[in-house]
Write a protein that holds these residues in place. Structure first.
Motif, mmCIF file in Angstrom:
data_model
loop_
_atom_site.group_PDB
_atom_site.id
_atom_site.type_symbol
_atom_site.label_atom_id
_atom_site.label_comp_id
_atom_site.label_asym_id
_atom_site.label_seq_id
_atom_site.Cartn_x
_atom_site.Cartn_y
_atom_site.Cartn_z
ATOM 1 N N GLY A 81 0.855 -1.189 0.036
ATOM 2 C CA GLY A 81 -0.072 -0.070 -0.041
ATOM 3 C C GLY A 81 0.782 1.261 0.114
ATOM 4 N N ILE A 82 0.155 2.220 0.025
ATOM 5 C CA ILE A 82 0.844 3.706 0.200
ATOM 6 C C ILE A 82 0.330 4.205 1.576
ATOM 7 C CG2 ILE A 82 0.840 6.002 -0.884
ATOM 8 C CD1 ILE A 82 -0.079 4.789 -3.545
ATOM 9 N N ALA A 83 1.546 4.220 2.585
ATOM 10 C CA ALA A 83 1.241 4.687 3.944
ATOM 11 C C ALA A 83 1.263 5.928 4.160
ATOM 12 C CB ALA A 83 2.083 4.193 4.728
ATOM 13 N N GLY A 84 2.047 6.702 2.878
ATOM 14 C CA GLY A 84 2.224 8.181 3.035
ATOM 15 C C GLY A 84 3.383 8.769 3.670
ATOM 16 N N PRO A 85 3.500 10.128 3.854
ATOM 17 C CA PRO A 85 2.684 11.014 3.169
ATOM 18 C C PRO A 85 2.930 10.973 1.621
ATOM 19 C CG PRO A 85 4.630 11.994 4.261
ATOM 20 C CD PRO A 85 4.866 10.468 4.556
ATOM 21 N N GLY A 86 1.992 11.513 1.198
ATOM 22 C CA GLY A 86 1.911 11.758 -0.354
ATOM 23 C C GLY A 86 1.246 10.484 -0.952
ATOM 24 N N ARG A 87 1.187 10.357 -2.278
ATOM 25 C CA ARG A 87 0.553 9.741 -3.122
ATOM 26 C C ARG A 87 1.398 9.419 -4.285
ATOM 27 N NH1 ARG A 87 -4.566 11.933 -5.669
ATOM 28 N NH2 ARG A 87 -3.850 10.938 -7.262
ATOM 29 N N SER A 88 0.707 8.193 -5.166
ATOM 30 C CA SER A 88 1.314 8.125 -6.382
ATOM 31 C C SER A 88 0.437 8.851 -7.545
ATOM 32 C CB SER A 88 1.458 6.578 -6.597
ATOM 33 O OG SER A 88 -0.037 5.953 -6.952
ATOM 34 N N GLU A 89 0.835 8.763 -8.773
ATOM 35 C CA GLU A 89 -0.020 9.554 -9.624
ATOM 36 C C GLU A 89 -1.386 9.221 -9.865
ATOM 37 O OE1 GLU A 89 0.411 10.142 -14.779
ATOM 38 O OE2 GLU A 89 1.970 9.273 -13.436
ATOM 39 N N HIS A 90 -1.552 7.715 -9.815
ATOM 40 C CA HIS A 90 -2.969 7.167 -9.800
ATOM 41 C C HIS A 90 -3.642 6.641 -8.679
ATOM 42 C CE1 HIS A 90 -2.807 8.025 -14.161
ATOM 43 N NE2 HIS A 90 -1.400 7.412 -13.967
ATOM 44 N N LYS A 91 -2.837 6.700 -7.354
ATOM 45 C CA LYS A 91 -3.302 5.989 -6.302
ATOM 46 C C LYS A 91 -2.894 6.595 -4.868
ATOM 47 C CE LYS A 91 -2.205 1.570 -8.400
ATOM 48 N NZ LYS A 91 -1.185 0.548 -8.570
ATOM 49 N N PRO A 92 -4.065 6.960 -4.250
ATOM 50 C CA PRO A 92 -4.035 7.859 -3.136
ATOM 51 C C PRO A 92 -3.592 7.330 -1.936
ATOM 52 C CG PRO A 92 -6.245 6.544 -3.052
ATOM 53 C CD PRO A 92 -5.483 6.392 -4.317
ATOM 54 N N GLU A 93 -2.786 8.166 -1.332
ATOM 55 C CA GLU A 93 -2.203 8.012 0.212
ATOM 56 C C GLU A 93 -3.274 7.223 0.924
ATOM 57 O OE1 GLU A 93 -1.130 10.177 4.390
ATOM 58 O OE2 GLU A 93 -0.731 11.249 2.391
ATOM 59 N N GLY A 94 -3.041 6.162 1.783
ATOM 60 C CA GLY A 94 -3.801 5.195 2.521
ATOM 61 C C GLY A 94 -4.626 4.136 2.008
ATOM 62 N N ARG A 95 -4.203 3.905 0.711
ATOM 63 C CA ARG A 95 -4.737 2.816 -0.110
ATOM 64 C C ARG A 95 -3.859 1.796 0.213
ATOM 65 N NH1 ARG A 95 -6.301 3.081 -6.227
ATOM 66 N NH2 ARG A 95 -7.967 4.014 -5.372
ATOM 67 N N VAL A 96 -4.455 0.475 0.741
ATOM 68 C CA VAL A 96 -3.709 -0.689 0.912
ATOM 69 C C VAL A 96 -4.497 -1.945 0.432
ATOM 70 C CG1 VAL A 96 -2.826 -2.094 2.736
ATOM 71 C CG2 VAL A 96 -2.842 0.223 3.155
ATOM 72 N N CYS A 97 -3.681 -2.893 -0.274
ATOM 73 C CA CYS A 97 -4.306 -3.815 -0.829
ATOM 74 C C CYS A 97 -3.868 -5.199 -0.107
ATOM 75 C CB CYS A 97 -3.791 -4.025 -2.268
ATOM 76 S SG CYS A 97 -4.259 -2.901 -3.377
ATOM 77 N N PHE A 98 -4.723 -5.981 0.275
ATOM 78 C CA PHE A 98 -4.644 -7.332 1.109
ATOM 79 C C PHE A 98 -5.032 -8.483 0.301
ATOM 80 C CE2 PHE A 98 -5.901 -3.912 3.611
ATOM 81 C CZ PHE A 98 -5.092 -4.050 4.865
ATOM 82 N N GLY A 99 -4.133 -9.751 0.683
ATOM 83 C CA GLY A 99 -4.368 -10.820 0.027
ATOM 84 C C GLY A 99 -4.218 -11.777 0.998
ATOM 85 N N VAL A 100 -5.078 -12.866 1.215
ATOM 86 C CA VAL A 100 -5.006 -13.897 1.929
ATOM 87 C C VAL A 100 -5.022 -15.307 1.176
ATOM 88 C CG1 VAL A 100 -6.290 -15.395 3.916
ATOM 89 C CG2 VAL A 100 -5.918 -12.677 3.762
ATOM 90 N N ALA A 101 -3.879 -16.137 1.298
ATOM 91 C CA ALA A 101 -4.039 -17.320 0.528
ATOM 92 C C ALA A 101 -4.173 -18.532 1.378
ATOM 93 C CB ALA A 101 -2.852 -17.328 -0.145
ATOM 94 N N THR A 102 -4.501 -19.624 1.013
ATOM 95 C CA THR A 102 -4.385 -20.824 1.449
ATOM 96 C C THR A 102 -4.320 -21.947 0.251
ATOM 97 O OG1 THR A 102 -6.735 -21.238 1.409
ATOM 98 C CG2 THR A 102 -6.074 -20.387 3.394
ATOM 99 N N ALA A 103 -4.107 -23.444 0.459
ATOM 100 C CA ALA A 103 -4.159 -24.253 -0.511
ATOM 101 C C ALA A 103 -5.362 -24.175 -1.472
ATOM 102 C CB ALA A 103 -4.082 -25.787 0.080
ATOM 103 N N PHE A 104 -6.480 -23.554 -0.630
ATOM 104 C CA PHE A 104 -7.745 -23.289 -1.480
ATOM 105 C C PHE A 104 -7.928 -22.175 -2.499
ATOM 106 C CE2 PHE A 104 -8.439 -25.922 2.171
ATOM 107 C CZ PHE A 104 -8.880 -27.151 1.691
ATOM 108 N N GLY A 105 -6.704 -21.342 -2.395
ATOM 109 C CA GLY A 105 -7.074 -20.339 -3.187
ATOM 110 C C GLY A 105 -6.568 -19.119 -2.632
ATOM 111 N N VAL A 106 -6.728 -17.830 -3.142
ATOM 112 C CA VAL A 106 -6.377 -16.529 -2.731
ATOM 113 C C VAL A 106 -7.520 -15.757 -2.752
ATOM 114 C CG1 VAL A 106 -5.401 -15.637 -4.795
ATOM 115 C CG2 VAL A 106 -4.820 -14.611 -2.486
ATOM 116 N N THR A 107 -7.821 -14.658 -1.899
ATOM 117 C CA THR A 107 -8.736 -13.695 -1.722
ATOM 118 C C THR A 107 -7.975 -12.481 -1.874
ATOM 119 O OG1 THR A 107 -9.193 -13.855 0.566
ATOM 120 C CG2 THR A 107 -10.796 -15.342 -0.923
ATOM 121 N N THR A 108 -8.567 -11.329 -2.232
ATOM 122 C CA THR A 108 -7.912 -9.882 -2.024
ATOM 123 C C THR A 108 -8.943 -9.007 -1.653
ATOM 124 O OG1 THR A 108 -8.377 -9.541 -4.618
ATOM 125 C CG2 THR A 108 -6.159 -10.705 -3.721
#
Length: 156
Positions: free
Chosen positions: A98-125
Protein backbone atom coordinates in the motif's frame (compact mmCIF):
# COMPACT_ATOMS: atom_id res chain seq x y z
CA UNK A 1 -10.58 -5.29 17.31
CA UNK A 2 -8.78 -8.56 16.65
CA UNK A 3 -5.84 -9.24 18.92
CA UNK A 4 -2.71 -11.09 17.83
CA UNK A 5 -3.45 -13.58 20.62
CA UNK A 6 -6.85 -14.37 19.09
CA UNK A 7 -5.16 -15.17 15.77
CA UNK A 8 -2.51 -17.34 17.40
CA UNK A 9 -5.07 -19.22 19.50
CA UNK A 10 -7.25 -19.92 16.44
CA UNK A 11 -4.23 -21.07 14.43
CA UNK A 12 -3.11 -23.37 17.27
CA UNK A 13 -6.60 -24.85 17.58
CA UNK A 14 -6.59 -25.71 13.88
CA UNK A 15 -2.93 -26.75 13.59
CA UNK A 16 -2.25 -23.98 11.06
CA UNK A 17 1.10 -22.29 10.41
CA UNK A 18 1.04 -18.63 9.27
CA UNK A 19 3.41 -16.55 7.15
CA UNK A 20 3.26 -12.86 6.32
CA UNK A 21 4.33 -10.99 3.17
CA UNK A 22 4.62 -7.31 3.97
CA UNK A 23 5.48 -4.19 2.06
CA UNK A 24 4.01 -0.99 3.54
CA UNK A 25 4.02 -2.39 7.09
CA UNK A 26 7.69 -3.38 7.02
CA UNK A 27 7.18 -6.44 9.21
CA UNK A 28 4.72 -4.98 11.72
CA UNK A 29 2.20 -7.82 11.27
CA UNK A 30 4.82 -10.44 12.08
CA UNK A 31 6.03 -8.23 14.93
CA UNK A 32 2.51 -8.03 16.38
CA UNK A 33 2.21 -11.81 16.29
CA UNK A 34 5.65 -12.36 17.82
CA UNK A 35 4.86 -10.00 20.72
CA UNK A 36 2.97 -12.97 22.15
CA UNK A 37 5.15 -15.57 23.91
CA UNK A 38 5.02 -18.97 22.24
CA UNK A 39 4.05 -17.60 18.83
CA UNK A 40 6.77 -19.67 17.15
CA UNK A 41 4.51 -22.72 17.20
CA UNK A 42 2.21 -21.09 14.60
CA UNK A 43 4.19 -18.28 12.94
CA UNK A 44 6.53 -19.77 10.35
CA UNK A 45 8.09 -16.62 8.91
CA UNK A 46 7.62 -13.10 7.64
CA UNK A 47 8.75 -11.74 4.30
CA UNK A 48 9.47 -8.01 4.27
CA UNK A 49 9.52 -7.10 0.59
CA UNK A 50 9.56 -3.34 0.47
CA UNK A 51 11.11 -2.92 -2.97
CA UNK A 52 9.77 -4.33 -6.22
CA UNK A 53 13.03 -6.25 -6.62
CA UNK A 54 12.51 -7.89 -3.22
CA UNK A 55 8.94 -8.82 -4.16
CA UNK A 56 10.24 -10.49 -7.32
CA UNK A 57 13.26 -12.20 -5.72
CA UNK A 58 11.67 -13.38 -2.47
CA UNK A 59 8.06 -14.00 -3.51
CA UNK A 60 8.23 -14.62 -7.25
CA UNK A 61 6.15 -11.61 -8.26
CA UNK A 62 5.97 -11.32 -12.04
CA UNK A 63 7.41 -8.19 -13.65
CA UNK A 64 4.48 -8.21 -16.07
CA UNK A 65 2.06 -7.88 -13.16
CA UNK A 66 4.04 -4.98 -11.73
CA UNK A 67 4.07 -3.23 -15.10
CA UNK A 68 0.38 -3.79 -15.75
CA UNK A 69 -1.03 -3.04 -12.29
CA UNK A 70 1.68 -1.43 -10.14
CA UNK A 71 2.98 -2.57 -6.78
CA UNK A 72 -0.12 -1.32 -4.95
CA UNK A 73 -2.75 -3.56 -6.48
CA UNK A 74 -4.84 -6.57 -5.58
CA UNK A 75 -3.01 -8.50 -8.29
CA UNK A 76 0.33 -7.94 -6.53
CA UNK A 77 -1.21 -8.66 -3.11
CA UNK A 78 -2.47 -11.99 -4.51
CA UNK A 79 0.93 -12.88 -5.97
CA UNK A 80 2.62 -11.91 -2.70
CA UNK A 81 0.27 -14.10 -0.66
CA UNK A 82 0.68 -17.06 -3.03
CA UNK A 83 4.45 -16.55 -3.14
CA UNK A 84 4.64 -16.62 0.66
CA UNK A 85 2.54 -19.79 0.67
CA UNK A 86 4.80 -21.58 -1.81
CA UNK A 87 8.03 -20.38 -0.15
CA UNK A 88 7.20 -21.28 3.44
CA UNK A 89 5.91 -24.05 5.65
CA UNK A 90 2.70 -22.08 6.23
CA UNK A 91 -0.77 -23.10 5.17
CA UNK A 92 -2.20 -19.58 5.63
CA UNK A 93 -0.60 -16.33 4.50
CA UNK A 94 -1.50 -12.67 4.53
CA UNK A 95 0.06 -10.07 2.25
CA UNK A 96 -0.13 -6.28 2.29
CA UNK A 97 1.00 -3.63 -0.16
CA UNK A 98 0.00 0.00 0.00
CA UNK A 99 0.74 3.69 0.19
CA UNK A 100 1.23 4.63 3.83
CA UNK A 101 2.19 8.20 3.00
CA UNK A 102 2.81 10.95 3.23
CA UNK A 103 1.96 11.59 -0.36
CA UNK A 104 0.43 9.56 -3.12
CA UNK A 105 1.36 8.10 -6.45
CA UNK A 106 0.13 9.46 -9.76
CA UNK A 107 -2.96 7.22 -9.78
CA UNK A 108 -3.27 5.89 -6.22
CA UNK A 109 -4.15 7.83 -3.08
CA UNK A 110 -2.40 7.89 0.25
CA UNK A 111 -3.93 5.34 2.59
CA UNK A 112 -4.80 2.74 -0.07
CA UNK A 113 -3.78 -0.75 1.02
CA UNK A 114 -4.31 -3.99 -0.89
CA UNK A 115 -4.60 -7.23 1.04
CA UNK A 116 -4.22 -10.85 -0.03
CA UNK A 117 -4.97 -13.98 1.98
CA UNK A 118 -3.89 -17.35 0.60
CA UNK A 119 -4.46 -20.99 1.50
CA UNK A 120 -4.17 -24.20 -0.47
CA UNK A 121 -7.74 -23.51 -1.64
CA UNK A 122 -6.87 -20.20 -3.30
CA UNK A 123 -6.41 -16.53 -2.65
CA UNK A 124 -8.79 -13.69 -1.83
CA UNK A 125 -8.00 -10.00 -2.12
CA UNK A 126 -9.46 -6.70 -1.12
CA UNK A 127 -8.54 -3.03 -1.10
CA UNK A 128 -9.14 -0.72 1.83
CA UNK A 129 -8.99 3.07 1.60
CA UNK A 130 -7.83 4.20 5.03
CA UNK A 131 -7.41 7.77 3.77
CA UNK A 132 -4.69 10.33 4.45
CA UNK A 133 -4.65 9.65 8.20
CA UNK A 134 -0.86 9.72 8.50
CA UNK A 135 1.81 7.11 7.95
CA UNK A 136 1.77 5.58 11.43
CA UNK A 137 -2.02 5.34 11.52
CA UNK A 138 -2.22 3.77 8.04
CA UNK A 139 0.34 1.17 9.07
CA UNK A 140 -1.43 0.47 12.38
CA UNK A 141 -4.81 0.18 10.64
CA UNK A 142 -3.24 -2.18 8.10
CA UNK A 143 -1.90 -4.45 10.84
CA UNK A 144 -5.28 -4.49 12.57
CA UNK A 145 -7.11 -5.32 9.33
CA UNK A 146 -4.61 -8.02 8.41
CA UNK A 147 -5.08 -9.69 11.80
CA UNK A 148 -8.86 -9.59 11.32
CA UNK A 149 -8.48 -11.19 7.88
CA UNK A 150 -6.31 -13.95 9.32
CA UNK A 151 -8.85 -14.64 12.09
CA UNK A 152 -11.69 -14.67 9.56
CA UNK A 153 -9.79 -17.17 7.40
CA UNK A 154 -9.08 -19.36 10.43
CA UNK A 155 -12.71 -19.30 11.54
CA UNK A 156 -13.82 -19.74 7.90
Amino acid sequence: MTSPGDVLDAARARGVMIATAESCTGGLIAAALTEIPGSSDVLDRGFVTYSNAAKQQMLGIHSETLTAHGAVSEQIAAEMAMGALSRSEASLTVAVTGIAGPGRSEHKPEGRVCFGVATAFGVTTETVEFGAIGRSDVRAATVSHALALLLKALNG
